[in-house]
Motif scaffolding. Structure first.
Motif: not given
Length: 500
Positions: A458-462, A468-471, A482-487
């Protein structure tokens, strides 16, 4: 209208007639110029010269009635660019106007060199101690054509015979052309010399200013000798090390520093009571070890890994620990033997304790990022050698990496829990570069730390949704994507394992 047409035709006819007359005049003038040029060339060869047949079948120019068999010389005017227009003349040694050239004719016997004579290249020149005069002769076994240059003119001397064959003349013209190019290069060099000072001139100027130019080797030897002195205080020692730091990024300089015993003094300084001495020592080691296999081998034989483990355990200053980590990273990366030895010395247990360090938030976060970066770099290195590029790796390299079970060391020393704690306490945006390191570490450890990460899906999904929102707020900041894709990869892996 008909009158106008008749007028136009008349003008056209007159123009054609004038054009024809002009063309004829141009042809006549061109023929006259050509005849004059040929006449000039024929006049350049003296009419009173006759050719005498030599026993060898060649001919040579001589004056009528002359019995002289002196050495002949060939001269050309160096200003002519076109070989076809160059005037070549052969002159006898005793010709009246050739004495002005003042050329030295070498033989196999010593002859006196007169001041101002043009001397052919490649002669044996000596100073006669009895007469005080310079003398010259042909070198042993030397003969053939000899070239000279004097006062803007070039010449050739035949030391074998007193005439020139057509082949000799062709060779001479080519040699003159090359010499002209060499002369032009020499002239350019002279211009450069006049414009800029030579190394020796600069050295003399600096010496006059009480300055001295030294090579890197001379400087390192001098600084190392000063560092080894017992009469200097810590301030002077730090200053010497800072000067050495400017030279250690050069591989050869760092190797020299090891060979003369300087590195042992730096390693010993890691135990110094002065924080600043320990700090500059760590920086000096990091600079020397960077991409320098010989220095790495020297340092591991000198026991540097033991000093790193002890210093990281006992060092009180966070800033010094960061520099020690930088030096440790330069030591163990791409060096599986050093990684194995570091693990056997309990090095990963020491690294794990750094994540519970107390101190200013900014310093602690930088220390955490550097320690975790080292761990991630090592995991990516192992994966690259043993999986991605296994077929291109040597057997010995694969053996060393396979024998060192990196992930086992990390799990045994609590890195699964450390990464989970970091996921629960994502740093603020001013330290967001640490977020990437945390996500990469979690992705690399996902198989070994599955049980620990399941409760953090759940923490990783958040975290993924927030990135994604920041992007979307600023699409130019692609690193958020790129970081959102790793998460996202980590989240889907945990979801898939949970379903199983």
């Amino acid at each position: 209208m008909s009158r106008l047409l008749i007028g136009v035709r008349l003008v056209t006819c007159v123009s054609l007639i004038l054009f024809t007359i002009s063309c004829y005049n141009m042809m006549v003038r061109s023929e006259k110029a050509s005849n004059n040029k040929q006449q000039t060339k024929s006049e350049s060869i003296p009419e009173d010269l006759t050719k005498t047949k030599e026993p060898s079948g060649h001919t040579r120019p001589t004056e009528p009635g002359s019995t002289s068999h002196g050495t002949s010389a060939l001269t050309v005017v160096p200003d002519y660019e076109d070989e076809e227009d160059a005037t070549v003349t052969t002159e006898d040694e005793n010709a009246p106007d050739f004495s002005n050239m003042d050329v030295f004719y070498p033989t196999k016997e010593w002859q006196e060199l007169k001041p101002g004579q043009a001397i052919p290249k490649g002669l044996h020149v000596r100073l006669n101690m009895q007469t005080g005069q310079r003398e010259a002769k042909l070198m042993e076994g030397d003969s053939g054509l000899k070239y000279w240059v004097k006062d803007g003119k070039q010449g050739i001397v035949n030391t074998d015979k007193d005439y020139f064959t057509p082949e000799d003349l062709k060779k001479a013209l080519k040699e003159f052309k090359v010499n002209k190019i060499d002369d032009e290069d020499t002239e350019r060099m002279e211009v450069v010399k006049q414009k800029y000072k030579s190394y020796e001139e600069l050295k003399k100027d600096l010496e006059s200013l009480e300055m001295n130019i030294k090579t890197d080797r001379e400087t390192i030897l001098e600084l190392t000798g000063m560092l080894n002195s017992t009469s200097i205080d810590n301030t002077e020692r730090i200053d010497i090390m800072e000067n050495l730091l400017d030279y250690m990024h050069q591989i050869d300089n760092a190797i020299l520093f090891c060979d003369i015993g300087g590195m042992k003094m730096v390693i010993k300084s890691l135990n110094d009571s002065d924080e600043n001495v320990r700090s500059i020592s760590a920086s000096l080691l990091a600079s020397s070890l960077q991409n320098n296999p010989k220095v790495k081998i020297y340092c591991i034989e000198a026991g540097l890994l033991q000093h790193f483990v002890r210093a990281l355990s006992t060092e009180a200053e966070v800033s010094v620990k960061r520099k020690l980590l930088f030096a440790l990273s330069a030591m163990v990366r791409n060096f599986p033997y050093a990684q194995t030895k570091f693990g056997n010395l309990g090095g990963f247990s020491v690294l794990a304790k750094l994540f519970s360090e107390q101190g200013p938030a900014e310093d602690v976060m930088k220390l955490t990022e550097r320690a975790l970066s080292l761990v991630v770099d090592l995991m990516e290195e192992h994966e690259s050698v043993t999986k991605d590029n296994r077929e291109h790796s040597s057997k010995e390299m694969l053996r060393q990496y396979d024998e060192f079970l990196l992930q086992d060391h990390l799990v045994q020393n609590g890195f699964c829990g450390i990464v989970c704690d970091l996921l629960d306490n994502i740093p603020p945006r001013e330290f967001e570069s640490t977020v990437e390191i945390i996500l990469k570490a979690a992705l690399k450890l996902k198989d070994s730390c599955l049980q620990h990460f399941k409760n953090h899906a759940g923490k990783i999904k958040f975290l993924r949704d927030n990135l994604i929102h920041l992007y979307h707020q600023d699409t130019e900041l692609e690193f958020y994507k790129d970081w959102s894709e790793i998460a996202n990869k980590l989240f889907h892996f945990l979801m898939m394992k949970d379903e199983l």
